[in-house]
Scaffold this motif. Structure first.
Motif, PDB file in Angstrom:
ATOM      1  N   TRP A  46       0.826  -1.208   0.000  1.00 34.71           N
ATOM      2  CA  TRP A  46       0.000   0.000   0.000  1.00 34.71           C
ATOM      3  C   TRP A  46       0.860   1.257   0.000  1.00 34.71           C
ATOM      4  CZ3 TRP A  46      -4.023  -1.835   4.134  1.00 34.71           C
ATOM      5  CH2 TRP A  46      -4.825  -2.817   3.568  1.00 34.71           C
ATOM      6  N   ILE A  47       1.975   1.213   0.695  1.00 34.98           N
ATOM      7  CA  ILE A  47       2.909   2.343   0.653  1.00 34.98           C
ATOM      8  C   ILE A  47       3.408   2.527  -0.777  1.00 34.98           C
ATOM      9  CG2 ILE A  47       5.190   3.153   1.373  1.00 34.98           C
ATOM     10  CD1 ILE A  47       4.619   1.803   4.093  1.00 34.98           C
ATOM     11  N   PHE A  48       3.776   1.420  -1.424  1.00 30.71           N
ATOM     12  CA  PHE A  48       4.253   1.483  -2.808  1.00 30.71           C
ATOM     13  C   PHE A  48       3.166   2.027  -3.734  1.00 30.71           C
ATOM     14  CE2 PHE A  48       4.454  -0.674  -6.951  1.00 30.71           C
ATOM     15  CZ  PHE A  48       5.567  -0.029  -7.463  1.00 30.71           C
ATOM     16  N   PHE A  49       1.931   1.553  -3.584  1.00 32.39           N
ATOM     17  CA  PHE A  49       0.832   2.032  -4.425  1.00 32.39           C
ATOM     18  C   PHE A  49       0.582   3.520  -4.205  1.00 32.39           C
ATOM     19  CE2 PHE A  49      -0.927  -2.504  -4.372  1.00 32.39           C
ATOM     20  CZ  PHE A  49      -0.276  -2.815  -5.550  1.00 32.39           C
ATOM     21  N   SER A  50       0.705   3.981  -2.966  1.00 31.01           N
ATOM     22  CA  SER A  50       0.537   5.410  -2.680  1.00 31.01           C
ATOM     23  C   SER A  50       1.605   6.224  -3.391  1.00 31.01           C
ATOM     24  CB  SER A  50       0.625   5.676  -1.182  1.00 31.01           C
ATOM     25  OG  SER A  50      -0.432   5.086  -0.497  1.00 31.01           O
ATOM     26  N   LEU A  51       2.845   5.772  -3.296  1.00 26.40           N
ATOM     27  CA  LEU A  51       3.933   6.483  -3.962  1.00 26.40           C
ATOM     28  C   LEU A  51       3.726   6.501  -5.471  1.00 26.40           C
ATOM     29  CD1 LEU A  51       7.015   5.184  -1.946  1.00 26.40           C
ATOM     30  CD2 LEU A  51       5.930   7.436  -1.803  1.00 26.40           C
ATOM     31  N   LEU A  52       3.291   5.391  -6.015  1.00 26.77           N
ATOM     32  CA  LEU A  52       3.019   5.316  -7.443  1.00 26.77           C
ATOM     33  C   LEU A  52       1.871   6.253  -7.832  1.00 26.77           C
ATOM     34  CD1 LEU A  52       3.985   3.831  -9.966  1.00 26.77           C
ATOM     35  CD2 LEU A  52       2.239   2.114  -9.518  1.00 26.77           C
ATOM     36  N   ALA A  53       0.850   6.323  -7.015  1.00 24.16           N
ATOM     37  CA  ALA A  53      -0.273   7.223  -7.295  1.00 24.16           C
ATOM     38  C   ALA A  53       0.187   8.675  -7.249  1.00 24.16           C
ATOM     39  CB  ALA A  53      -1.397   6.979  -6.289  1.00 24.16           C
ATOM     40  N   TYR A  54       0.994   9.024  -6.249  1.00 21.99           N
ATOM     41  CA  TYR A  54       1.500  10.404  -6.181  1.00 21.99           C
ATOM     42  C   TYR A  54       2.394  10.720  -7.375  1.00 21.99           C
ATOM     43  CZ  TYR A  54      -0.360  10.932  -1.491  1.00 21.99           C
ATOM     44  OH  TYR A  54      -1.197  11.025  -0.402  1.00 21.99           O
ATOM     45  N   TYR A  55       3.148   9.732  -7.831  1.00 23.93           N
ATOM     46  CA  TYR A  55       3.973   9.927  -9.025  1.00 23.93           C
ATOM     47  C   TYR A  55       3.088  10.218 -10.237  1.00 23.93           C
ATOM     48  CZ  TYR A  55       7.036   8.920 -12.948  1.00 23.93           C
ATOM     49  OH  TYR A  55       7.726   8.998 -14.126  1.00 23.93           O
ATOM     50  N   LYS A  56       2.010   9.433 -10.380  1.00 26.67           N
ATOM     51  CA  LYS A  56       1.088   9.647 -11.492  1.00 26.67           C
ATOM     52  C   LYS A  56       0.430  11.018 -11.405  1.00 26.67           C
ATOM     53  CE  LYS A  56      -1.646   6.470 -12.976  1.00 26.67           C
ATOM     54  NZ  LYS A  56      -2.633   5.389 -13.116  1.00 26.67           N
ATOM     55  N   TYR A  58       1.661  13.745  -9.896  1.00 27.39           N
ATOM     56  CA  TYR A  58       2.676  14.784 -10.109  1.00 27.39           C
ATOM     57  C   TYR A  58       3.072  14.904 -11.574  1.00 27.39           C
ATOM     58  CZ  TYR A  58       7.078  17.315  -9.743  1.00 27.39           C
ATOM     59  OH  TYR A  58       8.081  18.210  -9.910  1.00 27.39           O
ATOM     60  N   THR A  59       3.301  13.752 -12.228  1.00 30.39           N
ATOM     61  CA  THR A  59       3.748  13.784 -13.624  1.00 30.39           C
ATOM     62  C   THR A  59       2.579  13.851 -14.601  1.00 30.39           C
ATOM     63  OG1 THR A  59       3.790  11.372 -13.760  1.00 30.39           O
ATOM     64  CG2 THR A  59       5.853  12.499 -13.123  1.00 30.39           C
ATOM     65  N   LYS A  60       1.387  13.548 -14.131  1.00 31.95           N
ATOM     66  CA  LYS A  60       0.183  13.518 -14.956  1.00 31.95           C
ATOM     67  C   LYS A  60       0.344  12.574 -16.153  1.00 31.95           C
ATOM     68  CE  LYS A  60      -1.819  17.893 -13.553  1.00 31.95           C
ATOM     69  NZ  LYS A  60      -1.267  17.927 -12.281  1.00 31.95           N
ATOM     70  N   PHE A 130      -5.599   7.856  -3.922  1.00 28.03           N
ATOM     71  CA  PHE A 130      -6.574   7.426  -4.920  1.00 28.03           C
ATOM     72  C   PHE A 130      -7.643   8.502  -5.141  1.00 28.03           C
ATOM     73  CE2 PHE A 130      -5.835   2.596  -4.267  1.00 28.03           C
ATOM     74  CZ  PHE A 130      -4.691   2.687  -5.025  1.00 28.03           C
ATOM     75  N   TYR A 131      -8.014   9.192  -4.078  1.00 26.82           N
ATOM     76  CA  TYR A 131      -8.967  10.292  -4.215  1.00 26.82           C
ATOM     77  C   TYR A 131      -8.394  11.383  -5.123  1.00 26.82           C
ATOM     78  CZ  TYR A 131     -11.413  14.595  -3.100  1.00 26.82           C
ATOM     79  OH  TYR A 131     -12.075  15.781  -3.197  1.00 26.82           O
ATOM     80  N   LEU A 132      -7.139  11.746  -4.889  1.00 25.31           N
ATOM     81  CA  LEU A 132      -6.512  12.778  -5.727  1.00 25.31           C
ATOM     82  C   LEU A 132      -6.434  12.330  -7.185  1.00 25.31           C
ATOM     83  CD1 LEU A 132      -3.592  14.080  -3.494  1.00 25.31           C
ATOM     84  CD2 LEU A 132      -5.765  15.204  -3.992  1.00 25.31           C
ATOM     85  N   MET A 133      -6.148  11.051  -7.407  1.00 26.76           N
ATOM     86  CA  MET A 133      -6.108  10.548  -8.789  1.00 26.76           C
ATOM     87  C   MET A 133      -7.473  10.631  -9.442  1.00 26.76           C
ATOM     88  SD  MET A 133      -3.411   7.395  -9.195  1.00 26.76           S
ATOM     89  CE  MET A 133      -4.691   6.247  -9.213  1.00 26.76           C
ATOM     90  N   SER A 134      -8.524  10.426  -8.657  1.00 21.88           N
ATOM     91  CA  SER A 134      -9.868  10.469  -9.239  1.00 21.88           C
ATOM     92  C   SER A 134     -10.289  11.886  -9.604  1.00 21.88           C
ATOM     93  CB  SER A 134     -10.882   9.866  -8.271  1.00 21.88           C
ATOM     94  OG  SER A 134     -11.099  10.731  -7.177  1.00 21.88           O
ATOM     95  N   GLN A 135      -9.631  12.883  -9.046  1.00 22.74           N
ATOM     96  CA  GLN A 135      -9.978  14.281  -9.312  1.00 22.74           C
ATOM     97  C   GLN A 135      -9.357  14.821 -10.600  1.00 22.74           C
ATOM     98  OE1 GLN A 135     -12.286  15.902  -7.333  1.00 22.74           O
ATOM     99  NE2 GLN A 135     -12.398  13.799  -6.572  1.00 22.74           N
ATOM    100  N   ILE A 136      -8.430  14.086 -11.176  1.00 24.22           N
ATOM    101  CA  ILE A 136      -7.746  14.528 -12.383  1.00 24.22           C
ATOM    102  C   ILE A 136      -8.504  14.054 -13.613  1.00 24.22           C
ATOM    103  CG2 ILE A 136      -5.621  14.310 -13.745  1.00 24.22           C
ATOM    104  CD1 ILE A 136      -4.103  14.122 -11.131  1.00 24.22           C
ATOM    105  N   ASP A 137      -8.673  14.923 -14.577  1.00 26.41           N
ATOM    106  CA  ASP A 137      -9.290  14.552 -15.847  1.00 26.41           C
ATOM    107  C   ASP A 137      -8.194  13.962 -16.729  1.00 26.41           C
ATOM    108  OD1 ASP A 137     -10.841  14.258 -18.084  1.00 26.41           O
ATOM    109  OD2 ASP A 137     -10.809  16.390 -18.604  1.00 26.41           O
ATOM    110  N   TRP A 138      -8.093  12.639 -16.752  1.00 30.34           N
ATOM    111  CA  TRP A 138      -7.002  11.948 -17.444  1.00 30.34           C
ATOM    112  C   TRP A 138      -7.142  11.992 -18.956  1.00 30.34           C
ATOM    113  CZ3 TRP A 138      -2.796  11.024 -14.838  1.00 30.34           C
ATOM    114  CH2 TRP A 138      -2.860  10.850 -13.475  1.00 30.34           C
ATOM    115  N   SER A 139      -8.285  12.386 -19.462  1.00 32.12           N
ATOM    116  CA  SER A 139      -8.475  12.384 -20.914  1.00 32.12           C
ATOM    117  C   SER A 139      -7.572  13.391 -21.634  1.00 32.12           C
ATOM    118  CB  SER A 139      -9.930  12.663 -21.254  1.00 32.12           C
ATOM    119  OG  SER A 139     -10.292  13.968 -20.823  1.00 32.12           O
ATOM    120  N   GLN A 140      -7.117  14.404 -20.945  1.00 28.80           N
ATOM    121  CA  GLN A 140      -6.274  15.407 -21.584  1.00 28.80           C
ATOM    122  C   GLN A 140      -4.779  15.099 -21.465  1.00 28.80           C
ATOM    123  OE1 GLN A 140      -6.462  19.244 -19.559  1.00 28.80           O
ATOM    124  NE2 GLN A 140      -7.821  18.293 -18.066  1.00 28.80           N
ATOM    125  N   TYR A 141      -4.442  14.009 -20.768  1.00 29.33           N
ATOM    126  CA  TYR A 141      -3.028  13.642 -20.595  1.00 29.33           C
ATOM    127  C   TYR A 141      -2.771  12.297 -21.255  1.00 29.33           C
ATOM    128  CZ  TYR A 141      -3.323  17.225 -17.045  1.00 29.33           C
ATOM    129  OH  TYR A 141      -3.529  18.409 -16.397  1.00 29.33           O
TER     130      TYR A 141
END
Length: 142
Positions: A46-56, A58-60, A130-141
């Motif tokens: 879960w720590i790894f998944f959190s870091l990966l989510a924050y990476y996604k 940050y880099t979008k 995961f909440y922060l990832m859900s707030q991003i509109d990924w269609s533009q990236y």
């Protein structure tokens, strides 16, 4: 370094003792060591998944993760090998568990609350990422 090692074993000890306690209440304690090891693996993942989510975030960069991708299986192997050598190999955890069992009741209670707080922090951090990832509109990236 010794403090980090001892802290890791204490973290495992508190998880082990809580699983042992709840297993006794529910009808029998069996495979307690493996259950505690599984909890440790899950928390580390879960720590790894959190870091990966924050990476996604940050880099979008929107990437699909598959188990066959090196970014997934290399950390999984590292986590598994780390747990094997710290917990399973030569049963080092037993001597630490015996040492921690001799701590005063007050010291163990405080340690238990610290471990509970860390677990709560790990879980809430994963949910928040995961909440922060859900707030991003990924269609533009990409």
């Amino acid at each position: 370094m010794k403090f980090i090692k001892k802290s890791y074993y204490y973290f495992f000890y508190k998880i082990y003792r809580s699983i042992e306690y709840t297993s006794e209440l529910s009808g029998g304690k069996f495979l307690t060591f493996y259950k505690a090891g599984l909890v440790m693996l899950a928390l580390e993942a879960w720590i790894f998944f959190s870091l990966l989510a924050y990476y996604k975030i940050y880099t979008k960069i929107s990437i699909q993760l598959l188990i066959s991708m090196p970014i997934v299986y290399i950390p999984a192997i590292i986590i598994y090998v780390f747990n094997y050598f710290t917990l399973d190999y030569k049963d080092n955890w037993r001597q630490f568990n015996a040492e921690f069992a001799n701590y005063s009741k007050r010291k163990n209670r405080i340690g238990g609350w610290i471990v509970f707080g860390i677990i709560l922090l790990i879980v809430s951090n994963l949910i928040f990422s995961f909440y922060l990832m859900s707030q991003i509109d990924w269609s533009q990236y990409r």
